[in-house]
Design a protein around this motif. Structure first.
Motif, short mmCIF file in Angstrom:
data_model
loop_
_atom_site.label_atom_id
_atom_site.label_comp_id
_atom_site.label_asym_id
_atom_site.label_seq_id
_atom_site.Cartn_x
_atom_site.Cartn_y
_atom_site.Cartn_z
N THR A 1 39.07 -31.09 13.96
CA THR A 1 40.19 -30.90 13.07
C THR A 1 41.31 -31.85 13.49
O THR A 1 41.70 -31.88 14.66
N ALA A 2 41.78 -32.66 12.55
CA ALA A 2 42.83 -33.64 12.82
C ALA A 2 44.17 -33.12 12.31
O ALA A 2 44.23 -32.52 11.24
N GLN B 1 52.15 -32.37 9.10
CA GLN B 1 51.09 -32.14 8.12
C GLN B 1 50.18 -31.01 8.58
O GLN B 1 50.06 -30.74 9.77
N SER B 2 49.50 -30.40 7.63
CA SER B 2 48.55 -29.33 7.97
C SER B 2 47.29 -29.93 8.57
O SER B 2 46.87 -31.02 8.18
N GLY C 1 47.42 -41.64 16.40
CA GLY C 1 48.52 -40.70 16.60
C GLY C 1 48.16 -39.27 16.26
O GLY C 1 48.90 -38.35 16.60
N SER C 2 47.02 -39.07 15.62
CA SER C 2 46.57 -37.72 15.27
C SER C 2 46.14 -36.96 16.52
O SER C 2 45.59 -37.55 17.46
N VAL C 3 46.36 -35.66 16.49
CA VAL C 3 45.80 -34.78 17.51
C VAL C 3 44.48 -34.28 16.95
O VAL C 3 44.42 -33.78 15.82
N LEU C 4 43.42 -34.48 17.72
CA LEU C 4 42.08 -34.09 17.30
C LEU C 4 41.63 -32.90 18.14
O LEU C 4 41.55 -33.00 19.36
#
Length: 133
Positions: A91-92, A97-98, A67-70
Motif C-alpha cells: 500500500t502506497a 493523500q489516502s 517519496g511515497s511510504v510503502l
C-alpha cells in the motif's frame, strides 16, 4: 501450528535510487521489497531458514512515486511439509493523500536445513494418514 507469527508489516520509503525514469518505483525494486517481506514472514513462521522457490501473480496496480511510504503486508496463506505460500500486498501513501493498494504477489518459500536442503517445517500440521504414507 505452534508458531502464531502469520503476518508482518514492513514499511519502506521510495527514494530516487529505487525509481525508474518516470520517477516511480522500478518494478524490479518492487519485487525485491515484496520478496524481502515474504522472506521475513516465512522465516518467522517456520522458525528456520527459508529460500524462495517461486514468485507468481505479481501485480503492479498503481505507480508508486518517489517519496511515497510503502507498507508491505505479508501473511502465510498455505503451509505444507517443507513449503509455505506467502501473500504480499503493498500500500502506497503520499503526504495528504489516502493510501492505495499498489502491489500484490504470491511467493512460494521452502524451509531449508544448514546444507540448503528442504527441511520439515517445525510444527507443520500433517494428517496422520499422510504421515504414514
Amino acid at each position: 501450528m505452534t508458531n502464531q507469527n502469520t503476518a508482518l508489516e514492513l514499511t519502506e520509503i521510495v527514494f530516487p535510487e529505487h525509481a525508474n525514469h518516470y520517477g516511480t518505483l522500478f518494478g524490479g525494486n518492487a519485487l525485491m521489497l515484496m520478496s524481502k517481506a515474504a522472506f521475513l514472514a516465512a522465516r518467522a513462521f517456520a522458525a528456520c531458514d527459508v529460500v524462495m522457490a517461486g514468485c507468481s501473480d505479481a501485480q503492479f496496480l498503481a505507480p508508486v512515486p518517489v517519496g511515497s511510504v510503502l507498507r508491505l503486508r505479508a501473511w502465510i496463506s498455505r503451509v505444507g511439509r517443507t513449503s509455505l505460500t506467502v501473500c504480499v500486498t503493498g500500500t502506497a501513501e503520499q503526504l495528504g493523500q489516502s493510501p492505495r493498494t499498489a502491489l500484490k504477489s504470491l511467493f512460494e518459500m521452502v524451509a531449508v536445513d544448514k546444507n540448503g536442503r528442504p527441511a520439515r517445517i517445525p510444527g507443520a500440521y500433517l494428517h496422520k494418514e499422510k504421515e504414514a504414507a
